[in-house]
Structures are given as structure tokens and as C-alpha cells.
Design an enzyme around this catalytic site. Sequence first.
Site, short mmCIF file in Angstrom:
data_model
loop_
_atom_site.label_atom_id
_atom_site.label_comp_id
_atom_site.label_asym_id
_atom_site.label_seq_id
_atom_site.Cartn_x
_atom_site.Cartn_y
_atom_site.Cartn_z
N HIS A 2 0.85 -1.21 0.00
CA HIS A 2 0.00 0.00 0.00
C HIS A 2 0.88 1.25 0.00
O HIS A 2 0.61 2.21 -0.72
CB HIS A 2 -0.88 0.06 1.26
CG HIS A 2 -1.89 -1.04 1.39
ND1 HIS A 2 -2.02 -1.79 2.52
CD2 HIS A 2 -2.83 -1.49 0.52
CE1 HIS A 2 -3.01 -2.67 2.36
NE2 HIS A 2 -3.51 -2.51 1.15
N SER A 60 -3.00 -7.75 2.86
CA SER A 60 -3.19 -7.58 4.31
C SER A 60 -3.52 -8.92 4.96
O SER A 60 -3.08 -9.20 6.08
CB SER A 60 -4.31 -6.59 4.57
OG SER A 60 -3.96 -5.33 4.09
N ARG A 85 -1.87 -5.67 -8.58
CA ARG A 85 -0.71 -6.50 -8.22
C ARG A 85 -0.43 -7.57 -9.25
O ARG A 85 0.70 -7.93 -9.50
CB ARG A 85 -0.94 -7.15 -6.86
CG ARG A 85 -0.89 -6.17 -5.72
CD ARG A 85 -1.46 -6.76 -4.48
NE ARG A 85 -2.86 -7.10 -4.70
CZ ARG A 85 -3.60 -7.80 -3.87
NH1 ARG A 85 -3.08 -8.25 -2.76
NH2 ARG A 85 -4.87 -8.03 -4.13
N LYS A 120 -16.34 -8.65 5.89
CA LYS A 120 -15.76 -9.43 6.97
C LYS A 120 -15.30 -8.48 8.06
O LYS A 120 -14.77 -7.42 7.76
CB LYS A 120 -14.54 -10.18 6.42
CG LYS A 120 -14.47 -11.62 6.85
CD LYS A 120 -13.28 -12.33 6.22
CE LYS A 120 -11.98 -11.76 6.74
NZ LYS A 120 -10.80 -12.29 6.10
N1 COA Z 1 -0.20 -3.88 -1.82
C1 COA Z 1 -0.53 -4.83 -0.93
N2 COA Z 1 -1.78 -5.28 -0.77
C2 COA Z 1 -2.72 -4.75 -1.55
C3 COA Z 1 -2.45 -3.77 -2.50
C4 COA Z 1 -1.12 -3.33 -2.62
N3 COA Z 1 -0.74 -2.40 -3.50
N4 COA Z 1 -3.60 -3.45 -3.13
C5 COA Z 1 -4.55 -4.20 -2.57
N5 COA Z 1 -4.03 -4.98 -1.62
C6 COA Z 1 -4.72 -5.97 -0.79
C7 COA Z 1 -5.57 -5.34 0.26
O1 COA Z 1 -4.84 -5.14 1.45
C8 COA Z 1 -6.65 -6.37 0.44
O2 COA Z 1 -6.12 -7.39 1.26
P1 COA Z 1 -7.03 -8.45 2.05
O3 COA Z 1 -8.24 -8.73 1.22
O4 COA Z 1 -6.09 -9.55 2.14
O5 COA Z 1 -7.35 -7.79 3.36
C9 COA Z 1 -6.82 -6.99 -0.95
O6 COA Z 1 -5.61 -6.70 -1.62
C10 COA Z 1 -7.96 -6.41 -1.72
O7 COA Z 1 -7.75 -5.01 -1.84
P2 COA Z 1 -8.90 -4.03 -2.33
O8 COA Z 1 -9.48 -4.57 -3.57
O9 COA Z 1 -8.35 -2.64 -2.35
O10 COA Z 1 -9.97 -4.24 -1.21
P3 COA Z 1 -10.13 -3.50 0.12
O11 COA Z 1 -10.97 -4.35 0.99
O12 COA Z 1 -8.82 -3.08 0.69
O13 COA Z 1 -10.93 -2.17 -0.30
C11 COA Z 1 -12.78 -0.87 -1.16
C12 COA Z 1 -12.14 -2.25 -0.99
C13 COA Z 1 -12.79 -0.10 0.14
C14 COA Z 1 -11.99 -0.08 -2.18
C15 COA Z 1 -14.21 -1.12 -1.70
O14 COA Z 1 -14.77 -2.20 -0.99
C16 COA Z 1 -15.14 0.07 -1.55
O15 COA Z 1 -14.98 1.06 -2.21
N6 COA Z 1 -16.16 -0.08 -0.67
C17 COA Z 1 -17.16 0.94 -0.39
C18 COA Z 1 -18.53 0.56 -0.97
C19 COA Z 1 -18.56 0.91 -2.42
O16 COA Z 1 -18.58 2.06 -2.79
N7 COA Z 1 -18.49 -0.14 -3.28
C20 COA Z 1 -18.27 0.06 -4.70
C21 COA Z 1 -19.49 0.06 -5.52
S1 COA Z 1 -20.43 -1.42 -5.36
#
Ligand code: COA
Length: 162
Positions: free
Chosen positions: A17, A128, A90, A41
Site C-alpha cells: 500500500h 493484508s 498487483r 468481513k
Molecule cells: N499492496 C498490498 N496489498 C494490496 C495492494 C497493494 N498495493 N492493493 C490491494 N491490496 C490488498 C488489500 O490489502 C486487500 O487485502 P485483504 O483482502 O487480504 O485484506 C486486498 O488486496 C484487496 O484489496 P482491495 O481490492 O483494495 O480491497 P479492500 O478491501 O482493501 O478495499 C474498497 C475495498 C474499500 C476499495 C471497496 O470495498 C469500496 O470502495 N467499498 C465501499 C462501498 C462501495 O462504494 N463499493 C463500490 C461500488 S459497489
Amino acid sequence: MRILVYPGSFDPVTNGHLDIIERAAKICDKLIVAVLVNRNKAPVFSIEERVALLKEVLDGKPNIEIAAFSGLLVDFMKKKGANTIIKGLRAVSDFEYEFQMALLNKHLDNNIETLFMMTGINYSYLSSSAVRELASHGGNIKGLVPDIIIDRIYKKFEENRK
Ligand code: COA
């Protein structure tokens, strides 16, 4: 002013990140790191803890703001006067999900654009949940998360075991 929003759960923030945050901050006037309060979750780290870890790691970076949000990302962005999301890719496996999210956000608000940045090669395997899995078993997380938060992460899992 060019504002970019980098959303995520950051449960916890990793070096992957940070790689995106530091590079994205260079190509905008202001980067807002948007931390999702509730995810499907239950997070291991509370919203306060996730924001605090990010603040500690990003301390002193002048054009970076850290903010918690709940509900839809597009609504948060409207409040912040932002219309551009930046996300890290990624591996090819991220593409399908990210493509869907980008299109859904566009469906919700046609003004929203999503930009993708390739995650640094060293972090392409990192997530994460991988950090959580290693830390929960006392595995080595050095190099995966910033050194200054390593002890805090182990401590959290020790507390959870009690
Ligand atoms: N380096 C390391 N890990 C990374 C990364 C990077 N550059 N980019 C992503 N990851 C990891 C994240 O830590 C996460 O890990 P985990 O699932 O093991 O905990 C995984 O990859 C998925 O990342 P991401 O797709 O960014 O999911 P997120 O849960 O971190 O975030 C939101 C998701 C917040 C962006 C999204 O759910 C959201 O916008 N929610 C609000 C509701 C909404 O508006 N929805 C969209 C319309 S339906």
C-alpha cells in the site's frame, strides 16, 4: 487542484500500500487515503487502529490526508470534491475485480474515473490477509509492513489470543 483518492480496508497497511501511496502522492496535489469503516468481513484492526497505523507511517507527508469512510466510496468522494480513484494492480488476478469496481463506481457516478498503478514487483504477492495470517502465527513480517508498526501488529494478535 488534482485530488486522488486511494481507498481500501488497510487491515493493516502494508509496504505494498505504501508503495502506491508514495508514488500516487507524487502525481497529484492531494492524496486522500480513504479507510473503509465496515467491510463484509469484520476487520482485525478497528477503524481507529487502522487510521492510527496509517497516520504513524505517513507522518509528515504534507499532501496526504487520511480519512475514514462508510457507505459508498462515490458519496465520500463527492463530499471531498474528488472525482479520481487510484488503485494498485498487483497481478492479472486483480484485474477482473478491479474492472468490476471501476465500472460500478462509474455506473453510480459518471464523473468518477479510476486510475490503476502497477504495484512494485516486490509487493505483487503481498496482501493484508497474508500479513494477518503470518502475524497470527508469530511468522516474520519484516519487509512486508513498515518497521515502526511491526510490534503493534504482533501485540494485537497476542491480545486476541488471550
Ligand atoms: N499492496 C498490498 N496489498 C494490496 C495492494 C497493494 N498495493 N492493493 C490491494 N491490496 C490488498 C488489500 O490489502 C486487500 O487485502 P485483504 O483482502 O487480504 O485484506 C486486498 O488486496 C484487496 O484489496 P482491495 O481490492 O483494495 O480491497 P479492500 O478491501 O482493501 O478495499 C474498497 C475495498 C474499500 C476499495 C471497496 O470495498 C469500496 O470502495 N467499498 C465501499 C462501498 C462501495 O462504494 N463499493 C463500490 C461500488 S459497489
